[in-house]
Design a protein around this motif. Structure first.
Motif, PDB file in Angstrom:
ATOM      1  N   CYS A  21       0.802  -1.225   0.000  1.00 12.87           N
ATOM      2  CA  CYS A  21       0.000   0.000   0.000  1.00 12.87           C
ATOM      3  C   CYS A  21       0.830   1.268   0.000  1.00 12.87           C
ATOM      4  O   CYS A  21       0.301   2.351   0.155  1.00 12.87           O
ATOM      5  N   ARG A  26       8.342   0.348  -5.736  1.00 10.96           N
ATOM      6  CA  ARG A  26       7.809  -0.116  -7.017  1.00 10.96           C
ATOM      7  C   ARG A  26       6.363  -0.582  -6.937  1.00 10.96           C
ATOM      8  O   ARG A  26       5.704  -0.719  -7.953  1.00 10.96           O
ATOM      9  N   TYR A  27       5.841  -0.858  -5.741  1.00  9.26           N
ATOM     10  CA  TYR A  27       4.452  -1.283  -5.609  1.00  9.26           C
ATOM     11  C   TYR A  27       3.493  -0.118  -5.361  1.00  9.26           C
ATOM     12  O   TYR A  27       2.313  -0.242  -5.582  1.00  9.26           O
ATOM     13  N   GLY A  29       2.890   2.868  -6.735  1.00  2.00           N
ATOM     14  CA  GLY A  29       2.179   3.542  -7.813  1.00  2.00           C
ATOM     15  C   GLY A  29       1.031   2.735  -8.393  1.00  2.00           C
ATOM     16  O   GLY A  29      -0.093   3.208  -8.467  1.00  2.00           O
ATOM     17  N   TRP A  30       1.308   1.508  -8.795  1.00  2.07           N
ATOM     18  CA  TRP A  30       0.245   0.730  -9.437  1.00  2.07           C
ATOM     19  C   TRP A  30      -0.822   0.338  -8.437  1.00  2.07           C
ATOM     20  O   TRP A  30      -1.984   0.221  -8.805  1.00  2.07           O
ATOM     21  N   TRP A  31      -0.470   0.131  -7.176  1.00  7.53           N
ATOM     22  CA  TRP A  31      -1.465  -0.258  -6.187  1.00  7.53           C
ATOM     23  C   TRP A  31      -2.472   0.866  -5.968  1.00  7.53           C
ATOM     24  O   TRP A  31      -3.671   0.626  -5.865  1.00  7.53           O
ATOM     25  N   ARG A  32      -1.997   2.086  -5.920  1.00  3.66           N
ATOM     26  CA  ARG A  32      -2.912   3.226  -5.743  1.00  3.66           C
ATOM     27  C   ARG A  32      -3.865   3.342  -6.921  1.00  3.66           C
ATOM     28  O   ARG A  32      -5.050   3.589  -6.741  1.00  3.66           O
ATOM     29  N   TRP A  33      -3.360   3.177  -8.132  1.00  6.14           N
ATOM     30  CA  TRP A  33      -4.233   3.285  -9.298  1.00  6.14           C
ATOM     31  C   TRP A  33      -5.223   2.127  -9.366  1.00  6.14           C
ATOM     32  O   TRP A  33      -6.354   2.286  -9.823  1.00  6.14           O
ATOM     33  N   LEU A  34      -4.830   0.966  -8.889  1.00  6.82           N
ATOM     34  CA  LEU A  34      -5.749  -0.162  -8.819  1.00  6.82           C
ATOM     35  C   LEU A  34      -6.882   0.124  -7.826  1.00  6.82           C
ATOM     36  O   LEU A  34      -8.056  -0.162  -8.104  1.00  6.82           O
ATOM     37  N   TRP A  37      -9.241   2.642  -9.402  1.00  7.20           N
ATOM     38  CA  TRP A  37     -10.124   1.997 -10.381  1.00  7.20           C
ATOM     39  C   TRP A  37     -11.241   1.218  -9.683  1.00  7.20           C
ATOM     40  O   TRP A  37     -12.388   1.252 -10.104  1.00  7.20           O
TER      41      TRP A  37
END
Length: 91
Positions: A21, A26-27, A29-34, A37
């Protein structure tokens, strides 16, 4: 992932949440956008459901408009709260 390699119970899951979280670079950025969504889909689903319920059960048009405006404000407020929590807070 070192956080999941040892220990048991709550500490292991807490460390996994920190890693996924926002703790690890590296985790984060994509976790926040997931999560964004997910909340977009959930809030859209809620908005459409309430709209259909209001169409079915509130026959008086001006009352329906007022109630729909209140729902729109609540959904927008929730969306802004999610964005603020994910991107605006200094954790």
């Amino acid at each position: 992932m070192v956080a999941l390699s040892g220990g048991s119970g709550w500490w292991r899951w807490e460390m996994a949440l920190v890693v996924f979280c926002g703790g690890a670079g590296r985790y984060a950025g994509w976790w926040r956008w997931l999560v964004v969504w997910f909340f977009v889909c959930m809030l859209l689903h809620a908005w459409l459901g309430v709209r259909d319920v209001l169409r079915d059960y509130v026959p008086h048009l001006p009352s329906r408009w007022v109630l729909q405006a209140m729902v729109d404000i609540a959904v927008l407020g929730n969306a802004l709260a999610v964005l603020w929590i994910l991107f605006g807070m200094n954790v």
